[in-house]
Design a protein around this motif. Structure first.
Motif, short mmCIF file in Angstrom:
data_model
loop_
_atom_site.label_atom_id
_atom_site.label_comp_id
_atom_site.label_asym_id
_atom_site.label_seq_id
_atom_site.Cartn_x
_atom_site.Cartn_y
_atom_site.Cartn_z
N VAL A 23 -8.13 5.85 -4.61
CA VAL A 23 -7.00 6.50 -4.37
C VAL A 23 -5.87 6.60 -5.44
N ILE A 24 -5.77 5.23 -5.91
CA ILE A 24 -4.79 4.83 -7.05
C ILE A 24 -5.34 4.95 -8.45
N ARG A 25 -6.24 5.95 -8.53
CA ARG A 25 -6.83 6.18 -9.90
C ARG A 25 -6.41 7.30 -10.54
N PRO A 26 -6.40 7.70 -11.98
CA PRO A 26 -5.84 8.93 -12.38
C PRO A 26 -6.48 10.06 -12.32
N ARG A 52 -10.01 -7.48 -1.87
CA ARG A 52 -10.89 -6.28 -2.32
C ARG A 52 -10.97 -6.23 -3.90
N GLN A 67 -15.25 0.26 3.64
CA GLN A 67 -15.18 -1.21 3.06
C GLN A 67 -13.75 -1.64 2.83
N GLY A 68 -12.90 -0.42 2.86
CA GLY A 68 -11.56 -0.42 2.37
C GLY A 68 -11.50 -0.12 0.79
N TYR A 110 -8.30 5.67 -18.10
CA TYR A 110 -6.87 5.51 -18.32
C TYR A 110 -6.71 5.94 -20.01
N ALA A 125 -9.22 2.47 -1.07
CA ALA A 125 -7.76 1.99 -1.55
C ALA A 125 -7.78 2.22 -3.06
N THR A 126 -8.77 1.51 -3.70
CA THR A 126 -8.63 1.70 -5.16
C THR A 126 -9.02 3.04 -5.66
N VAL A 167 -6.52 1.63 5.47
CA VAL A 167 -7.11 0.58 4.84
C VAL A 167 -7.31 -0.79 5.70
N ILE A 227 -1.11 4.33 -1.69
CA ILE A 227 -2.21 4.37 -0.82
C ILE A 227 -1.85 4.88 0.47
N ALA A 259 -0.77 6.63 -10.73
CA ALA A 259 -1.77 5.91 -11.30
C ALA A 259 -1.42 5.22 -12.51
N LYS A 276 0.71 -1.08 0.15
CA LYS A 276 -0.10 0.04 -0.15
C LYS A 276 0.80 1.35 0.08
N ARG A 313 -1.66 10.64 -8.85
CA ARG A 313 -2.22 10.72 -10.22
C ARG A 313 -1.22 10.19 -11.46
#
Lengths: 326, 266
Positions: B97-100, A103, B90-91, A123, B94-95, B263, A70, A93, A65, A90
């Motif tokens: 946060v790592i998007r563009p 998850r 639900q955590g 993307y 996490a996903t 998370v 994260i 990413a 993470k 960003r």
């Protein structure tokens, strides 16, 4: 491609005291610091597949993470493809794909197709690339058969395959896989491994794999790192790990006459099988005695119907490593 | 820029698709909104049964206000203020946060999508209002145009505030108590329940200093022609200024929140 130096992650938790009104008293209790990751340094080159192993609670997921951006490290430096992940989330990413076995990044209520279309747009994947990659996913992961099923209705194997497609649709140069095969059947595991291998070979994708499945590690990883208690225990290749932590080989002997089973022995190896077993296991150190010598010693004394040599199982090696029992 | 717009549009689409996926729920929401509209019309007409005006406001205006405010509040203050707290719990954050595109942009776009899916409810309220003779045309085309613009700005303000409050989830995980207080304040102070004409002067002064009244009450003032052309423009400027402040606040809170992301689980 991935560099981490002296990485630390510390969480704070309020201690819950024992005794009466413990919940109330915990409001005034001091917060205690827990170090999930404690001074970890690592470097992974472009195109490597590295297994990141450790028992439950070792700090693997926390490390991943931090590498993905994260979590913000408490201390230390991280750089992935030249980007500090948590500072430039960003930009980062676009360089990374992540699959968390526990998850999903898919939209739970919608058909899988809708999630993949959203990822395509997030993307900026072109229509032609999208078509080609979806066709590849269909070949390798059999995605077409459940593309229009809502994610919540997918089996675990299908969901993970969908997640892997989502994480690799835009061909990120770095792929983090956090326990991607947990709970999967053999067919799904093979499909996943095939896609990972294909991405690594064709696109030189760097892969960091966290898993408890030693078959994943043996079939995919060129190098492994083992952590426990937030600290790095081992870093190196598999052969070296086995040499250091399991410096033996097992000779499995099946005597022609079952009555010989309890008598078989060799002065060159240690018998490790229990009395009464139909097959006899003799353990020897290949640095001290060669396999042909042990075989000759046994076959010259007894009539043997079958004989084989087993390398130490990675699972046993890792268990010894976790247990601090080299 | 183009990539960010494409990504944002994808999130809007997902928000709408996620909400519209459960068609029965959409249908029930529409029926619920219509029921609320009918009840409001009946109650307000009963309040005015033996009088011409209350504090200078006639029955037609009061009824029309109730319908229009219900239609706008249906979009501004939805049953689920934001999906963010659920994702934090639900955590799944996490996903995000790592998007563009940023977490705030994703969630705001998602809210816009969800609001688009809630539009049938608002339209149904307006249809019920028209059918029961509860709505009349605005003063002129300018008022209509300013009203549409003002509703748009008011909704953006509301969604920004909803998301800012939702960010509390990063610290408290459970947001039910916070949401209860916020919803009570927001629905009252924005004029979604009671027209702000009826509140005491001292309270009106306090509400003037807050952004809530600009979300629902201000657009309706423009609709009813109770403010001049120049005052309407001032209200729009006030809304735009508040929106800028709220965006800044959201950005600051989000920046702080994303530093304390935890998370849950492996």
């Amino acid at each position: 491609m991935i560099v981490a130096e002296h990485l630390v992650k510390q969480f704070h938790r309020r201690a819950v005291p024992d005794g009466p009104a413990s919940r109330f008293r915990s409001l005034f209790a001091a917060r205690e610091a827990v170090r999930a990751v404690d001074d970890i340094s690592l470097a992974i080159d472009k195109g490597e597949i590295v297994g990141f192993l450790g028992p439950n609670g070792a700090g693997k997921s926390t490390t991943i993470k931090m590498l993905t951006g994260i979590l913000v490290p408490t201390a230390g430096r991280v750089e992935v493809a030249g980007v500090v992940p948590w500072r430039h989330r960003r930009r980062n990413a676009l360089n990374i794909g992540v699959v968390f076995g526990q998850r999903s990044q898919l939209w739970f209520d919608l058909p899988l197709r809708r999630s993949l279309e959203a990822i395509r747009d997030l993307y900026s994947v072109s229509a032609a690339d999208y078509r080609n990659r979806m066709s590849q996913f269909d070949d390798l992961l059999d995605l077409g058969s459940f593309l229009d099923t809502p994610v919540r209705s997918l089996s675990l194997g299908q969901r993970i395959r969908g997640d892997l497609a989502a994480a690799t649709l835009y061909r990120p140069p770095v792929l983090y896989l956090d326990e991607p095969t947990v709970g999967l059947d053999v067919v799904a595991k093979v499909a996943l491994r095939d896609l990972i291998t294909s991405l690594n070979v064709d696109g030189r994708t760097t892969v960091m794999l966290t898993t408890h499945d030693m078959d994943d590690v043996e079939q995919l990883c060129q190098r492994i790192m083992v952590i426990d208690g937030g600290k790095m225990l081992y870093e190196g290749d598999l052969k070296d790990l086995k040499r250091r932590f399991a410096p033996y080989r097992d000779l499995i002997v099946t005597p022609r006459s079952p009555s010989d089973a309890d008598r078989i022995d060799s002065g060159l190896a240690t018998r490790v099988s229990s009395p009464g077993a139909a097959k006899v296991t003799l353990r020897f150190d290949p640095q001290e005695v060669s396999a042909p010598e042990v075989i000759h010693s046994v076959s010259s004394q007894f009539e043997v119907s079958d004989i084989s040599i087993l390398d130490p199982q990675l699972e046993d090696v890792v268990r010894r490593l976790y247990g601090g029992n080299p | 820029m183009r990539a960010a717009l494409r990504g944002t549009a994808a999130m809007v689409r997902l928000g709408a698709q996620s909400a519209l996926h459960f068609r029965v729920n959409v249908g029930i929401s529409v029926v619920g909104a219509c029921l609320q509209a009918v009840l409001l019309i009946v109650v307000w007409r009963n309040v005015y049964a033996n009088r011409q005006t209350v504090q200078g406001v006639g029955v037609d205006i009061a009824v029309q206000y109730a319908i229009l405010s219900l239609a706008v509040a249906h979009l501004a203050l939805p049953f689920r203020l934001s999906s963010l707290p659920e994702r934090v719990r639900q955590g799944a954050i996490a996903t995000d946060v790592i998007r563009p595109i940023g977490v705030t942009s994703q969630n705001l776009a998602h809210s816009v999508g969800e609001a688009a899916a809630a539009l049938p409810g608002s339209v149904a309220v307006l249809i019920v209002g028209c059918a029961l003779d509860g709505i009349s045309a605005p003063r002129d085309l300018w008022a209509a145009g300013f009203f549409v613009l003002s509703v748009g700005l008011g909704l953006l303000m509301a969604w920004t505030m909803n998301l800012t409050v939702s960010m509390v989830a990063f610290w408290t995980t459970d947001t039910r108590g916070t949401f209860y207080i916020y919803r009570t304040l927001a629905t009252f102070c924005s004029g979604a329940i009671v027209p702000l004409w009826f509140i005491p002067e001292w309270l009106a002064h306090m509400l003037n200093a807050l952004p809530f009244r600009l979300q629902i009450f201000a657009p309706l003032e423009i609709w009813f022609g109770q403010v001049t052309y120049d005052h309407s423009k001032q209200l729009l400027i006030q809304q735009a200024s508040w929106l800028a402040v709220l965006f800044l606040l959201l950005h600051l809170v989000a920046r702080r929140a994303l530093r304390v992301v935890v998370v849950n689980g492996g």
